[in-house]
Design a protein around this motif. Structure first.
Motif, PDB file in Angstrom:
ATOM      1  N   ARG A 175       3.015 -43.244  -4.809  1.00  0.00           N
ATOM      2  CA  ARG A 175       2.535 -41.888  -4.464  1.00  0.00           C
ATOM      3  C   ARG A 175       1.969 -41.145  -5.960  1.00  0.00           C
ATOM      4  N   VAL A 176       0.805 -40.278  -6.131  1.00  0.00           N
ATOM      5  CA  VAL A 176       0.132 -39.766  -7.040  1.00  0.00           C
ATOM      6  C   VAL A 176      -0.184 -38.425  -6.856  1.00  0.00           C
ATOM      7  N   LEU A 177       0.354 -37.442  -7.469  1.00  0.00           N
ATOM      8  CA  LEU A 177       0.474 -36.052  -7.533  1.00  0.00           C
ATOM      9  C   LEU A 177      -1.172 -35.683  -7.905  1.00  0.00           C
ATOM     10  N   ASN A 178      -1.792 -34.902  -7.009  1.00  0.00           N
ATOM     11  CA  ASN A 178      -3.269 -34.429  -7.231  1.00  0.00           C
ATOM     12  C   ASN A 178      -3.134 -32.922  -7.719  1.00  0.00           C
ATOM     13  N   PHE A 179      -3.173 -32.658  -8.761  1.00  0.00           N
ATOM     14  CA  PHE A 179      -3.224 -31.094  -8.688  1.00  0.00           C
ATOM     15  C   PHE A 179      -4.356 -30.345  -9.157  1.00  0.00           C
ATOM     16  N   ALA A 180      -5.537 -31.036  -9.443  1.00  0.00           N
ATOM     17  CA  ALA A 180      -6.898 -30.679  -9.856  1.00  0.00           C
ATOM     18  C   ALA A 180      -7.659 -30.328  -8.545  1.00  0.00           C
ATOM     19  N   PRO A 181      -8.655 -29.303  -8.333  1.00  0.00           N
ATOM     20  CA  PRO A 181      -9.476 -29.304  -7.576  1.00  0.00           C
ATOM     21  C   PRO A 181     -10.569 -30.341  -7.282  1.00  0.00           C
ATOM     22  N   LEU A 182     -11.018 -30.395  -5.994  1.00  0.00           N
ATOM     23  CA  LEU A 182     -11.712 -31.588  -5.628  1.00  0.00           C
ATOM     24  C   LEU A 182     -13.157 -31.767  -6.554  1.00  0.00           C
ATOM     25  N   ASN A 183     -13.423 -30.662  -7.144  1.00  0.00           N
ATOM     26  CA  ASN A 183     -14.842 -30.812  -7.865  1.00  0.00           C
ATOM     27  C   ASN A 183     -14.546 -31.036  -9.450  1.00  0.00           C
ATOM     28  N   PHE A 184     -13.182 -31.358  -9.646  1.00  0.00           N
ATOM     29  CA  PHE A 184     -12.629 -31.660 -11.076  1.00  0.00           C
ATOM     30  C   PHE A 184     -12.668 -33.126 -11.483  1.00  0.00           C
ATOM     31  N   ASP A 185     -13.021 -33.712 -12.527  1.00  0.00           N
ATOM     32  CA  ASP A 185     -13.311 -34.855 -12.875  1.00  0.00           C
ATOM     33  C   ASP A 185     -11.913 -35.696 -12.944  1.00  0.00           C
ATOM     34  N   LEU A 186     -10.730 -34.837 -13.101  1.00  0.00           N
ATOM     35  CA  LEU A 186      -9.613 -35.415 -12.916  1.00  0.00           C
ATOM     36  C   LEU A 186      -9.099 -36.375 -11.603  1.00  0.00           C
ATOM     37  N   THR A 187      -9.906 -35.791 -10.476  1.00  0.00           N
ATOM     38  CA  THR A 187      -9.583 -36.525  -9.562  1.00  0.00           C
ATOM     39  C   THR A 187     -10.135 -37.825  -9.382  1.00  0.00           C
ATOM     40  N   GLY A 199      -2.961 -46.485  -2.757  1.00  0.00           N
ATOM     41  CA  GLY A 199      -1.780 -45.612  -2.803  1.00  0.00           C
ATOM     42  C   GLY A 199      -2.028 -44.575  -2.007  1.00  0.00           C
ATOM     43  N   THR A 200      -0.915 -43.478  -2.362  1.00  0.00           N
ATOM     44  CA  THR A 200      -0.989 -42.331  -1.740  1.00  0.00           C
ATOM     45  C   THR A 200      -0.933 -41.184  -2.461  1.00  0.00           C
ATOM     46  N   VAL A 201      -2.221 -40.316  -1.909  1.00  0.00           N
ATOM     47  CA  VAL A 201      -2.267 -39.059  -2.769  1.00  0.00           C
ATOM     48  C   VAL A 201      -1.490 -37.795  -2.297  1.00  0.00           C
ATOM     49  N   VAL A 202      -0.952 -37.294  -3.158  1.00  0.00           N
ATOM     50  CA  VAL A 202      -0.127 -35.989  -2.839  1.00  0.00           C
ATOM     51  C   VAL A 202      -0.727 -34.726  -3.184  1.00  0.00           C
ATOM     52  N   PRO A 203      -1.651 -34.236  -2.288  1.00  0.00           N
ATOM     53  CA  PRO A 203      -2.664 -33.051  -2.933  1.00  0.00           C
ATOM     54  C   PRO A 203      -1.689 -31.769  -2.825  1.00  0.00           C
ATOM     55  N   VAL A 204      -1.952 -31.206  -4.209  1.00  0.00           N
ATOM     56  CA  VAL A 204      -1.399 -29.677  -4.268  1.00  0.00           C
ATOM     57  C   VAL A 204      -2.318 -28.741  -3.384  1.00  0.00           C
ATOM     58  N   ASP A 205      -1.711 -27.711  -2.637  1.00  0.00           N
ATOM     59  CA  ASP A 205      -2.316 -26.868  -1.985  1.00  0.00           C
ATOM     60  C   ASP A 205      -3.098 -25.987  -3.059  1.00  0.00           C
ATOM     61  N   GLN A 228      -0.491 -36.202 -12.678  1.00  0.00           N
ATOM     62  CA  GLN A 228      -1.463 -35.773 -13.956  1.00  0.00           C
ATOM     63  C   GLN A 228      -1.578 -34.451 -13.535  1.00  0.00           C
ATOM     64  N   ALA A 229      -1.891 -33.581 -14.576  1.00  0.00           N
ATOM     65  CA  ALA A 229      -2.098 -32.381 -14.512  1.00  0.00           C
ATOM     66  C   ALA A 229      -2.480 -31.627 -15.765  1.00  0.00           C
ATOM     67  N   VAL A 230      -3.110 -30.324 -15.600  1.00  0.00           N
ATOM     68  CA  VAL A 230      -3.482 -29.573 -17.026  1.00  0.00           C
ATOM     69  C   VAL A 230      -2.450 -28.801 -17.450  1.00  0.00           C
ATOM     70  N   PRO A 231      -2.230 -28.387 -18.697  1.00  0.00           N
ATOM     71  CA  PRO A 231      -1.093 -27.883 -19.156  1.00  0.00           C
ATOM     72  C   PRO A 231      -0.415 -26.701 -18.475  1.00  0.00           C
ATOM     73  N   MET A 232      -0.937 -25.935 -17.897  1.00  0.00           N
ATOM     74  CA  MET A 232      -0.485 -24.848 -17.071  1.00  0.00           C
ATOM     75  C   MET A 232       0.377 -25.265 -16.006  1.00  0.00           C
ATOM     76  N   PHE A 233       0.102 -26.587 -15.351  1.00  0.00           N
ATOM     77  CA  PHE A 233       1.002 -27.109 -14.415  1.00  0.00           C
ATOM     78  C   PHE A 233       2.485 -27.134 -15.227  1.00  0.00           C
ATOM     79  N   PHE A 234       2.434 -27.867 -16.280  1.00  0.00           N
ATOM     80  CA  PHE A 234       3.608 -28.168 -16.810  1.00  0.00           C
ATOM     81  C   PHE A 234       4.327 -27.111 -17.390  1.00  0.00           C
ATOM     82  N   ARG A 235       3.699 -26.089 -17.858  1.00  0.00           N
ATOM     83  CA  ARG A 235       4.227 -24.693 -18.269  1.00  0.00           C
ATOM     84  C   ARG A 235       4.959 -23.933 -17.091  1.00  0.00           C
ATOM     85  N   LEU A 236       4.300 -24.099 -15.935  1.00  0.00           N
ATOM     86  CA  LEU A 236       4.978 -23.297 -14.672  1.00  0.00           C
ATOM     87  C   LEU A 236       6.242 -24.252 -14.215  1.00  0.00           C
ATOM     88  N   LEU A 237       6.401 -25.436 -14.550  1.00  0.00           N
ATOM     89  CA  LEU A 237       7.348 -26.034 -13.975  1.00  0.00           C
ATOM     90  C   LEU A 237       8.490 -25.952 -15.214  1.00  0.00           C
TER      91      LEU A 237
END
Length: 483
Positions: A175-187, A199-205, A228-237
């Motif tokens: 299972r892989v968490l997907n934080f980025a929006p669909l248009n972002f290259d991280l996807t 695998g299984t994608v876990v998209p963030v709303d 996988q995420a940008v710094p803001m995600f980890f700061r929020l956590l």
């Protein structure tokens, strides 16, 4: 046209139809199987074929992440149809500009899982000559001007998703968490490489991506293995976590920007069983370098190194027009198997993409420092450098100095035109210690930077700094706060 990727996903649907492709909902209780995803892609593909028989002309998709949106991308990949992925945050004028420049036939959207169709604003113009292998059209952020169109070839997408699957052991049951929006290259990693390898994608709303309670609950409910995420995600956590940890996570990928050391120091508590990776890349090149680090290094180092080039990637540092052979500072150039061949319809693209021999090199615009041992560390951007009283300053270097202060949670520095100095630096600081004053921060900077680089003004904030659609601090919104 990325048919290998799409073909692999469809083959998964035939081999393991009941396996979970997507896990949705804050409780992780909604599963979309591979069979359901493939069926939706087949339905959408048939609708597009009937309505837009010319598969050489691109379409645009402006939609938030959803099973139908992911199925639409899959359908276009399978048909070899180029697709422009447009941010949902684009205004109508900017969207019309991108659609016109790329020659899109129409703009697709989604309503209740069904496609919507809007004619290309102004009517379909003359189609630009796309590179023949174009699969996806991404855009740069536009933070330093109008967004540029970045065509990604199917072969490059296939090569990258193949590498990512191997590098992070993506497979059935992962299972892989997907934080980025669909248009972002991280996807390309957290959606497309994941699906390609079963695998299984876990998209963030998209509507809740800055809600820390939701993010912590999603991690607890879905127990992902890769995040996988940008710094803001980890700061929020790290700022909101009340002692929870997520031992299911085995790989944590930090990407998109510099992650503050205070945030990195909290990662091992959140993810006690994880390996940590600093990932460097650009929209134009995809991931280029990777540095795997320990919890101790995360807490101790002010700036993490960029790491080693990925397989098939070459890097150079250019200083004064010459390739830097030893220690020093200069602009980073990369050449990757995954990169775009150039910007679409842009004059002057040859300044960024240069051909030498059988390789195309991309000038990243990132300034890096190379140590005597060859280790590379990011310093800042060439396009953010400004002159203050005749001295060339990189505001990002000042930001990192401020972020190293133990009483600072976030910092950003912007340059404002000044009649005498040319530019004046304004620092926006969110404190982790309310006792910290602007005078203290000024003294702290004075001990660490050139006199011209000391900000002329310090704006002390109580709320998090404003962010743009990619999760990075928005300098444009900060500029609007200056009277």
């Amino acid at each position: 046209m990325s048919r290998s990727l799409a073909g692999d996903v469809i083959a998964r649907a035939q081999q393991s139809p009941d396996a979970g492709a997507l896990v949705l909902g804050g409780a992780g209780d909604q599963v979309v199987t591979y069979a359901e995803l493939a069926k939706t892609a087949d339905r959408i593909g048939a609708e597009l074929a009937a309505r837009y028989p010319d598969t050489r002309r691109p379409l645009a998709l402006q939609a938030a992440k959803s099973p139908a949106a992911i199925a639409t991308v899959l359908a276009c990949m399978h048909a070899g149809r180029p697709l422009l992925l447009a941010s949902t945050d684009l205004g109508p004028q900017l969207l019309a500009d991108l659609v016109g420049r790329s020659g899109c036939q129409a703009v697709l959207g989604l309503a209740d899982g069904a496609l919507t169709h809007r004619p290309a604003p102004g009517g379909p113009g003359a189609a630009p000559l796309l590179p023949p292998d174009t699969s996806l059209l991404l855009t740069t952020s536009g933070s330093t001007g109008t967004p540029k169109l970045v065509p990604l070839g199917g072969d490059g997408v296939d090569a990258f998703t193949s590498w990512a699957g191997s590098a992070f052991s993506l497979a059935a049951g992962v299972r892989v968490l997907n934080f980025a929006p669909l248009n972002f290259d991280l996807t390309l990693l957290d959606i497309w490489a994941t699906l390609r390898h079963g695998g299984t994608v876990v998209p963030v709303d998209h509507d809740r991506f800055v809600d820390p309670a939701y993010l912590l609950g999603l991690l607890a409910a879905t127990r992902p293995h890769v995040v996988q995420a940008v710094p803001m995600f980890f700061r929020l956590l790290t700022e909101s976590n009340a002692g929870s940890d997520f031992p299911s996570v085995r790989d944590v990928l930090l990407t998109g920007d510099h992650v503050h050391r205070s945030v990195r120091a909290g990662l091992s508590g959140l993810f006690p069983a994880a390996r940590f990776h600093n990932v460097y890349g650009c929209t134009e090149t995809n991931d280029s370098m990777l540095h795997t680090f320990t919890a101790g290094e995360a807490a101790d180092r002010d700036v993490l190194p960029l790491g080693s080039p990925l397989p098939g990637v070459l890097v150079e540092v250019l200083a004064g027009g010459e390739v830097l052979r030893g220690a020093g500072t200069g602009e980073l150039l990369v050449s990757t198997p995954f990169q775009s061949s150039g910007y679409l319809g842009e004059s002057g693209a040859e300044e960024k993409f240069t051909v030498r021999g059988d390789r195309t090199w991309y000038r990243t615009g990132d300034v890096v420092a190379r140590s005597g041992s060859g280790e590379l560390a990011l310093v800042g951007r060439t396009d953010l450098q400004v002159k203050v009283r005749g001295v060339r300053i990189n505001p990002e270097e000042v930001e990192r100095v401020l972020q190293s202060h133990e009483g600072v949670a976030e910092a950003a520095v912007v340059a404002v035109p000044h009649p005498a100095a040319g530019n004046a630096l304004h620092a926006f600081v969110r404190r982790s210690d309310d006792a910290v004053t602007g005078l203290q921060l000024r003294s702290y900077c004075a001990a660490k930077v050139n006199r011209a680089a000391i900000p002329a003004a310090f704006h002390l904030m109580t709320d998090p700094l404003p962010i743009g659609p990619t999760g990075k601090v928005s300098r444009r919104l900060l500029m609007e706060k200056i009277e």
